[in-house]
Design a protein around this motif. Structure first.
Motif, PDB file in Angstrom:
ATOM      1  N   LYS A  41       0.814  -1.220   0.000  1.00 34.17           N
ATOM      2  CA  LYS A  41       0.000   0.000   0.000  1.00 34.17           C
ATOM      3  C   LYS A  41       0.846   1.268   0.000  1.00 34.17           C
ATOM      4  CE  LYS A  41      -3.769  -2.202   2.605  1.00 34.17           C
ATOM      5  NZ  LYS A  41      -4.500  -2.217   3.906  1.00 34.17           N
ATOM      6  N   ALA A  42       2.138   1.126   0.280  1.00 29.52           N
ATOM      7  CA  ALA A  42       3.023   2.289   0.360  1.00 29.52           C
ATOM      8  C   ALA A  42       3.400   2.764  -1.040  1.00 29.52           C
ATOM      9  CB  ALA A  42       4.277   1.939   1.146  1.00 29.52           C
ATOM     10  N   SER A  43       3.659   4.053  -1.174  1.00 28.69           N
ATOM     11  CA  SER A  43       4.108   4.614  -2.445  1.00 28.69           C
ATOM     12  C   SER A  43       5.579   4.295  -2.672  1.00 28.69           C
ATOM     13  CB  SER A  43       3.910   6.127  -2.439  1.00 28.69           C
ATOM     14  OG  SER A  43       4.781   6.731  -1.490  1.00 28.69           O
ATOM     15  N   ASP A  44       6.028   4.506  -3.912  1.00 28.04           N
ATOM     16  CA  ASP A  44       7.443   4.303  -4.208  1.00 28.04           C
ATOM     17  C   ASP A  44       8.309   5.212  -3.351  1.00 28.04           C
ATOM     18  OD1 ASP A  44       6.783   2.413  -6.109  1.00 28.04           O
ATOM     19  OD2 ASP A  44       6.996   3.765  -7.816  1.00 28.04           O
ATOM     20  N   ALA A  45       7.852   6.448  -3.150  1.00 24.84           N
ATOM     21  CA  ALA A  45       8.611   7.391  -2.332  1.00 24.84           C
ATOM     22  C   ALA A  45       8.698   6.904  -0.887  1.00 24.84           C
ATOM     23  CB  ALA A  45       7.965   8.773  -2.388  1.00 24.84           C
ATOM     24  N   GLU A  46       7.602   6.361  -0.383  1.00 21.81           N
ATOM     25  CA  GLU A  46       7.607   5.850   0.999  1.00 21.81           C
ATOM     26  C   GLU A  46       8.537   4.654   1.134  1.00 21.81           C
ATOM     27  OE1 GLU A  46       3.206   6.917   2.805  1.00 21.81           O
ATOM     28  OE2 GLU A  46       3.362   5.313   1.304  1.00 21.81           O
ATOM     29  N   ARG A  47       8.516   3.765   0.147  1.00 16.13           N
ATOM     30  CA  ARG A  47       9.400   2.604   0.212  1.00 16.13           C
ATOM     31  C   ARG A  47      10.860   3.020   0.113  1.00 16.13           C
ATOM     32  NH1 ARG A  47       4.987   0.135  -2.618  1.00 16.13           N
ATOM     33  NH2 ARG A  47       5.899   0.681  -4.636  1.00 16.13           N
ATOM     34  N   GLY A  48      11.143   4.029  -0.708  1.00 19.47           N
ATOM     35  CA  GLY A  48      12.507   4.537  -0.787  1.00 19.47           C
ATOM     36  C   GLY A  48      12.952   5.146   0.529  1.00 19.47           C
ATOM     37  N   ALA A  49      12.044   5.882   1.181  1.00 18.22           N
ATOM     38  CA  ALA A  49      12.372   6.487   2.467  1.00 18.22           C
ATOM     39  C   ALA A  49      12.578   5.428   3.547  1.00 18.22           C
ATOM     40  CB  ALA A  49      11.257   7.450   2.887  1.00 18.22           C
ATOM     41  N   ILE A  50      11.827   4.340   3.474  1.00 10.62           N
ATOM     42  CA  ILE A  50      11.996   3.236   4.425  1.00 10.62           C
ATOM     43  C   ILE A  50      13.380   2.624   4.273  1.00 10.62           C
ATOM     44  CG2 ILE A  50      11.251   0.874   4.937  1.00 10.62           C
ATOM     45  CD1 ILE A  50       8.356   1.874   4.338  1.00 10.62           C
ATOM     46  N   ASP A  51      13.803   2.386   3.035  1.00 10.59           N
ATOM     47  CA  ASP A  51      15.127   1.810   2.812  1.00 10.59           C
ATOM     48  C   ASP A  51      16.221   2.745   3.327  1.00 10.59           C
ATOM     49  OD1 ASP A  51      14.227  -0.544   1.716  1.00 10.59           O
ATOM     50  OD2 ASP A  51      14.365   0.154  -0.358  1.00 10.59           O
ATOM     51  N   ALA A  52      16.069   4.054   3.072  1.00 10.58           N
ATOM     52  CA  ALA A  52      17.065   5.009   3.552  1.00 10.58           C
ATOM     53  C   ALA A  52      17.131   5.025   5.073  1.00 10.58           C
ATOM     54  CB  ALA A  52      16.742   6.409   3.015  1.00 10.58           C
ATOM     55  N   ALA A  53      15.962   4.971   5.712  1.00 14.85           N
ATOM     56  CA  ALA A  53      15.930   4.979   7.176  1.00 14.85           C
ATOM     57  C   ALA A  53      16.509   3.694   7.760  1.00 14.85           C
ATOM     58  CB  ALA A  53      14.495   5.179   7.665  1.00 14.85           C
ATOM     59  N   MET A  54      16.249   2.555   7.106  1.00 14.76           N
ATOM     60  CA  MET A  54      16.830   1.295   7.569  1.00 14.76           C
ATOM     61  C   MET A  54      18.350   1.323   7.462  1.00 14.76           C
ATOM     62  SD  MET A  54      14.584  -0.854   8.783  1.00 14.76           S
ATOM     63  CE  MET A  54      15.497  -2.402   8.733  1.00 14.76           C
ATOM     64  N   PHE A  55      18.852   1.870   6.360  1.00 15.91           N
ATOM     65  CA  PHE A  55      20.305   1.968   6.213  1.00 15.91           C
ATOM     66  C   PHE A  55      20.899   2.804   7.342  1.00 15.91           C
ATOM     67  CE2 PHE A  55      24.103   4.157   4.801  1.00 15.91           C
ATOM     68  CZ  PHE A  55      24.881   3.091   4.356  1.00 15.91           C
ATOM     69  N   GLU A  56      20.288   3.935   7.644  1.00 15.32           N
ATOM     70  CA  GLU A  56      20.811   4.793   8.713  1.00 15.32           C
ATOM     71  C   GLU A  56      20.742   4.099  10.067  1.00 15.32           C
ATOM     72  OE1 GLU A  56      22.479   7.609   8.531  1.00 15.32           O
ATOM     73  OE2 GLU A  56      22.373   7.302   6.358  1.00 15.32           O
ATOM     74  N   ALA A  57      19.648   3.395  10.323  1.00 13.22           N
ATOM     75  CA  ALA A  57      19.495   2.719  11.613  1.00 13.22           C
ATOM     76  C   ALA A  57      20.543   1.631  11.805  1.00 13.22           C
ATOM     77  CB  ALA A  57      18.093   2.127  11.729  1.00 13.22           C
ATOM     78  N   LEU A  58      20.936   0.987  10.696  1.00  9.74           N
ATOM     79  CA  LEU A  58      21.877  -0.140  10.781  1.00  9.74           C
ATOM     80  C   LEU A  58      23.312   0.256  10.422  1.00  9.74           C
ATOM     81  CD1 LEU A  58      19.545  -2.828   9.207  1.00  9.74           C
ATOM     82  CD2 LEU A  58      20.187  -2.639  11.621  1.00  9.74           C
ATOM     83  N   ARG A  59      23.554   1.551  10.144  1.00 11.11           N
ATOM     84  CA  ARG A  59      24.891   2.012   9.798  1.00 11.11           C
ATOM     85  C   ARG A  59      25.947   1.640  10.839  1.00 11.11           C
ATOM     86  NH1 ARG A  59      26.925   6.134   6.486  1.00 11.11           N
ATOM     87  NH2 ARG A  59      24.859   7.011   6.071  1.00 11.11           N
ATOM     88  N   PRO A  60      25.614   1.630  12.150  1.00 16.33           N
ATOM     89  CA  PRO A  60      26.639   1.247  13.133  1.00 16.33           C
ATOM     90  C   PRO A  60      27.206  -0.158  12.947  1.00 16.33           C
ATOM     91  CG  PRO A  60      24.816   2.365  14.221  1.00 16.33           C
ATOM     92  CD  PRO A  60      24.385   2.105  12.815  1.00 16.33           C
ATOM     93  N   TYR A  61      26.524  -0.974  12.168  1.00 17.31           N
ATOM     94  CA  TYR A  61      26.974  -2.356  11.968  1.00 17.31           C
ATOM     95  C   TYR A  61      27.760  -2.517  10.660  1.00 17.31           C
ATOM     96  CZ  TYR A  61      23.799  -3.245  15.801  1.00 17.31           C
ATOM     97  OH  TYR A  61      23.179  -3.214  17.027  1.00 17.31           O
ATOM     98  N   VAL A  62      28.139  -1.405  10.033  1.00 15.15           N
ATOM     99  CA  VAL A  62      28.934  -1.461   8.818  1.00 15.15           C
ATOM    100  C   VAL A  62      30.413  -1.430   9.171  1.00 15.15           C
ATOM    101  CG1 VAL A  62      29.543  -0.296   6.667  1.00 15.15           C
ATOM    102  CG2 VAL A  62      27.149  -0.401   7.393  1.00 15.15           C
ATOM    103  N   THR A  63      31.148  -2.408   8.682  1.00 13.72           N
ATOM    104  CA  THR A  63      32.596  -2.494   8.864  1.00 13.72           C
ATOM    105  C   THR A  63      33.226  -2.885   7.537  1.00 13.72           C
ATOM    106  OG1 THR A  63      32.293  -3.222  11.164  1.00 13.72           O
ATOM    107  CG2 THR A  63      34.469  -3.584  10.167  1.00 13.72           C
TER     108      THR A  63
END
Length: 280
Positions: A240-262
């Motif tokens: 039900k989400a728009s393409d823009a919403e899904r893109g924003a979700i992916d961006a937010a997930m990346f930021e939330a999990l950035r501390p686990y990037v090595t």
């Protein structure tokens, strides 16, 4: 709810199978199929998998029971799920992979359509916590096991130990107004080890054990590795989400999990328990 998710599970089934098999070994080890086979003498084992989804760990166990790993096992695998769409997809995938010693049964694990004492072992991967009455499911698993049969359940450890799910819950709650609780998903009903082992004992199991595992994969930094789990749990909401919403979700997930990037790779741990017991 699960009836709306079968297509999402099927979409990811083949891609996720290798990763699933890596962690399934902990569940399968808890069943100790070799010991059960020795006790069964010449009789082949009958193993039941509950909440099989679209195939794992039922496929892996079936292949073991077909003697494909050199362990000398033989027997039959029964894969079950409450969702007919999951069962249909599972049966189609089993046929495509040429797995001949596996049958598929639509079944509610709280009221299994099998006689008492008919199964040598029961497996369940991340399923029992989603039952309306998980304790009834544990009791019925005990009912259908033979004496000295074994059951093993893979269960999520606490949310705090699973950063992928913590990020998912927060991001979707903020952006779509739906987290695990809003979607009616109780992933962590067996997260407390003391409570989980007590529930297993109350269901009639003896020699109850619980082991905890925390593997972490190594995934390229730009891979949206959260999509499979997110779509398999929140598919209807995401559609039900728009393409823009899904893109924003992916961006937010990346930021939330950035501390686990090595070194350019995500290394996000998952934490789960394997709860096992024997029918006395």
């Amino acid at each position: 709810m699960w009836h709306q998710l079968s297509s999402d599970w099927l979409n990811w089934a083949d891609q996720l199978a290798p990763a699933a098999q890596k962690i399934n070994r902990h569940l399968i080890a808890a069943l100790d199929l070799s010991a059960l086979a020795r006790a069964a003498d010449e009789r082949g084992l009958t193993v039941l998998d509950l909440a099989s989804g679209v195939g794992e760990p039922a496929f892996g166990i079936a292949q073991m029971l077909a003697g494909e790993d050199g362990a000398g096992l033989h027997g039959h695998m029964i894969a079950s799920d409450i969702v007919p769409g999951m069962c249909a997809g599972l049966a189609e995938r089993a046929g495509a992979e040429g797995i001949g010693n596996l049958s598929v049964v639509a079944a509610d694990m709280e009221k299994l359509p099998f006689g008492a004492g008919t199964m040598d072992a029961i497996s369940c991967r991340f399923g029992v916590m989603f039952c309306n009455d998980p304790d009834a499911a544990l009791r019925d698993a005990n009912r259908v096991l033979r004496t000295d049969g074994r059951a093993a359940f893979m269960l999520w450890a606490p949310l705090i130990d699973n950063p992928l799910f913590a990020a998912m819950d927060g991001v979707l709650g903020n952006m779509l107004g739906t987290g695990f609780a809003d979607a009616g998903l109780d992933l962590f009903g067996f997260a407390d080890p003391a409570s989980a082992t007590a529930r297993m004992a109350r269901a009639g199991f003896g020699d109850v054990t619980l082991t905890t595992h925390s593997p972490a994969g190594r995934i390229p930094e730009r891979a949206a590795f959260w999509k499979p789990q997110m779509e398999m749990l929140f598919g209807p909401q995401l559609r039900k989400a728009s393409d823009a919403e899904r893109g924003a979700i992916d961006a937010a997930m990346f930021e939330a999990l950035r501390p686990y990037v090595t070194d350019g790779h995500f290394q996000v741990p998952i934490c789960f328990h394997v709860l096992a017991g024997v029918k006395g």
